[in-house]
Design a protein around this motif. Structure first.
Motif, short mmCIF file in Angstrom:
data_model
loop_
_atom_site.label_atom_id
_atom_site.label_comp_id
_atom_site.label_asym_id
_atom_site.label_seq_id
_atom_site.Cartn_x
_atom_site.Cartn_y
_atom_site.Cartn_z
N TRP A 38 40.38 44.57 48.99
CA TRP A 38 40.28 43.58 47.91
C TRP A 38 38.83 43.43 47.43
CZ3 TRP A 38 38.09 38.71 47.02
CH2 TRP A 38 38.63 38.01 45.94
N LEU A 39 37.88 43.48 48.33
CA LEU A 39 36.48 43.29 47.97
C LEU A 39 35.83 44.53 47.35
CD1 LEU A 39 35.15 41.13 50.92
CD2 LEU A 39 35.29 40.46 48.52
N GLY A 92 51.17 30.89 50.04
CA GLY A 92 51.87 31.50 48.92
C GLY A 92 51.00 31.90 47.76
N LYS A 93 49.69 31.71 47.86
CA LYS A 93 48.78 32.06 46.78
C LYS A 93 48.09 33.39 47.09
CE LYS A 93 47.66 27.34 45.22
NZ LYS A 93 48.50 26.58 46.13
N SER A 94 47.78 34.14 46.05
CA SER A 94 47.08 35.41 46.22
C SER A 94 45.59 35.17 46.42
CB SER A 94 47.30 36.29 44.99
OG SER A 94 46.63 35.73 43.86
N LEU A 95 44.88 36.20 46.89
CA LEU A 95 43.43 36.08 47.02
C LEU A 95 42.78 35.78 45.68
CD1 LEU A 95 42.51 38.96 49.52
CD2 LEU A 95 42.52 36.51 49.96
N ASP A 96 43.32 36.34 44.61
CA ASP A 96 42.77 36.07 43.28
C ASP A 96 42.86 34.58 42.94
OD1 ASP A 96 42.47 38.77 43.16
OD2 ASP A 96 43.61 39.06 41.31
N GLN A 97 43.90 33.92 43.44
CA GLN A 97 44.07 32.49 43.18
C GLN A 97 43.25 31.62 44.13
OE1 GLN A 97 48.42 32.82 43.64
NE2 GLN A 97 48.61 31.89 41.62
N PRO A 140 39.09 28.78 51.16
CA PRO A 140 39.60 30.08 51.61
C PRO A 140 38.57 31.19 51.40
CG PRO A 140 41.00 29.05 49.91
CD PRO A 140 39.69 28.36 49.89
N LEU A 141 38.55 32.14 52.34
CA LEU A 141 37.72 33.33 52.24
C LEU A 141 38.58 34.54 52.60
CD1 LEU A 141 34.44 32.21 54.07
CD2 LEU A 141 34.77 32.47 51.60
N PRO A 142 38.24 35.72 52.08
CA PRO A 142 38.90 36.93 52.57
C PRO A 142 38.45 37.22 53.99
CG PRO A 142 37.09 37.50 51.11
CD PRO A 142 37.20 36.00 51.07
N PRO A 155 34.22 44.81 41.83
CA PRO A 155 33.09 43.92 41.53
C PRO A 155 33.51 42.50 41.18
CG PRO A 155 32.76 46.05 40.48
CD PRO A 155 34.15 46.07 41.05
N ALA A 156 34.60 42.35 40.45
CA ALA A 156 35.06 41.01 40.08
C ALA A 156 35.45 40.21 41.31
CB ALA A 156 36.24 41.10 39.12
N HIS A 157 36.00 40.87 42.30
CA HIS A 157 36.39 40.17 43.53
C HIS A 157 35.16 39.81 44.35
CE1 HIS A 157 40.71 42.03 43.37
NE2 HIS A 157 40.48 41.15 42.41
N ARG A 158 34.16 40.65 44.37
CA ARG A 158 32.92 40.31 45.07
C ARG A 158 32.24 39.12 44.39
NH1 ARG A 158 32.55 46.03 45.29
NH2 ARG A 158 30.96 46.10 43.64
N GLU A 159 32.38 39.02 43.09
CA GLU A 159 31.84 37.86 42.38
C GLU A 159 32.58 36.59 42.80
OE1 GLU A 159 31.98 38.62 38.20
OE2 GLU A 159 30.58 40.31 38.31
N ARG A 160 33.89 36.71 43.01
CA ARG A 160 34.65 35.55 43.48
C ARG A 160 34.18 35.12 44.87
NH1 ARG A 160 39.49 33.98 41.14
NH2 ARG A 160 40.19 35.24 39.37
N LEU A 161 33.90 36.09 45.72
CA LEU A 161 33.39 35.77 47.05
C LEU A 161 32.05 35.05 46.94
CD1 LEU A 161 33.30 35.91 50.15
CD2 LEU A 161 32.33 38.20 49.92
#
Length: 236
Positions: free
Chosen positions: A206-207, A158-163, A196-198, A210-216
Motif C-alpha cells: 500500500w505504501l 470495515g474501512k479501507s486504508l484509503d479511508q 490508524p496507521l498501516p 506516493p499518494a499513500h505515503r503522503e497520507r502516512l
C-alpha cells in the motif's frame, strides 16, 4: 523511563494491574485450542501511560526479548514515531503502552512470506485480554497499527486504508484530523481518540504509491500535534 518488556509488575503498579498482567502471561488458550504450539504473550507498558498502541500480533523476533516491535518493523515504527515528535524510541515506549490484538506469535504463513494472520478464533480468544488492558490503562489515544487492529474497533472496522490513513477519529467516529492540523484544540469527549496507521513491516504494498505515503505523513503530522495535547506536553 521505558517499562521493561512483558513485565507484570512495573514501578507504581496496583495489585489489579499486577494480577491482570500475570494472568495474561499465564494464558494458554490458543495452545489448548491447537492454534499455536507454545504461548509467549508479549506487551510493554506501565501505569500512567495515556497513549496505547495496538498492533496485530508479535513476530518471531519478538520472542527472545519479549518486546513488541523489536525487529525490522519496530525500527520502521521508530522512524515514524520520530517524525511524529517522539524523541527516540525509549521516549516513545515511556509514553505508550504497547500491545496487540493477539498476544503471541502466530507462526509463519504456510504460503508466501510473512507471518500467519491469526484466525477469528484466536482473535476472539484474546479479546478479553485486550478489553482488560483497555479498561486498566484507559488511554486517551489509541494508535492502531495494521488491518487486524483496525478491525478490532467499531470506529475503524470495515474501512479501507484509503479511508483510514490520515484521519483521527473521536469515539463517535468523527474525523478531526483537519481541525487538529489547523491548530484547533478539539475537546476530548468520552472515550479515546483513534489514529490508524498501516503496518510498518513492509509486507503490504500500500505504501508503494506516493499518494499513500503522503497520507502516512499526514497521519504522523496529526499524531505529532495530537499526542502532546493528550499528555500535557508541548509540541516538538
Amino acid at each position: 523511563m521505558e517499562p521493561a518488556p512483558s513485565a507484570p509488575a512495573p514501578p507504581g503498579a496496583t495489585s489489579d494491574w499486577v494480577r491482570l498482567h500475570r494472568r495474561l502471561l499465564e494464558c494458554e488458550r490458543c495452545v489448548e485450542s491447537g492454534h499455536i504450539p507454545v504461548a509467549v504473550p508479549i506487551f510493554q507498558g506501565g501505569p500512567g501511560q495515556r497513549l496505547m498502541l495496538v498492533g496485530q500480533a508479535p513476530g518471531i523476533h519478538e520472542l527472545g526479548p519479549r518486546k513488541p516491535f523489536a525487529a525490522r518493523s519496530g525500527a520502521e515504527l521508530a522512524r515514524w514515531m520520530s517524525r511524529a515528535g517522539f524523541v527516540g524510541d525509549h521516549r516513545f515506549r515511556a509514553l505508550v503502552y504497547i500491545t496487540s490484538v493477539t498476544k503471541c506469535f502466530p507462526g509463519k504463513a504456510s504460503y508466501g512470506a510473512g507471518d500467519r494472520r491469526p484466525s477469528r478464533t484466536e482473535v476472539a480468544q484474546c479479546r478479553s485480554w485486550l478489553d482488560a488492558q483497555l479498561e486498566i490503562v484507559r488511554p486517551s489515544l489509541l494508535i492502531l497499527v495494521g488491518g487486524l487492529a483496525h478491525e478490532a474497533f467499531p470506529v475503524t472496522r470495515g474501512k479501507s486504508l484509503d479511508q483510514l490513513i490520515g484521519s483521527a477519529f473521536d469515539a463517535e467516529g468523527v474525523d478531526h484530523a483537519a481541525g487538529v492540523l489547523q491548530g484547533h484544540l478539539v475537546p476530548v469527549g468520552p472515550g479515546p481518540w483513534y489514529l490508524p496507521l498501516p503496518h510498518p513491516s513492509g509486507a503490504s504494498r500500500w505504501l508503494n504509491l506516493p499518494a499513500h505515503r503522503e497520507r502516512l505523513e499526514r497521519s504522523l503530522e496529526v499524531l505529532g500535534r495530537l499526542w502532546p495535547m493528550l499528555v500535557d506536553e508541548p509540541c516538538l
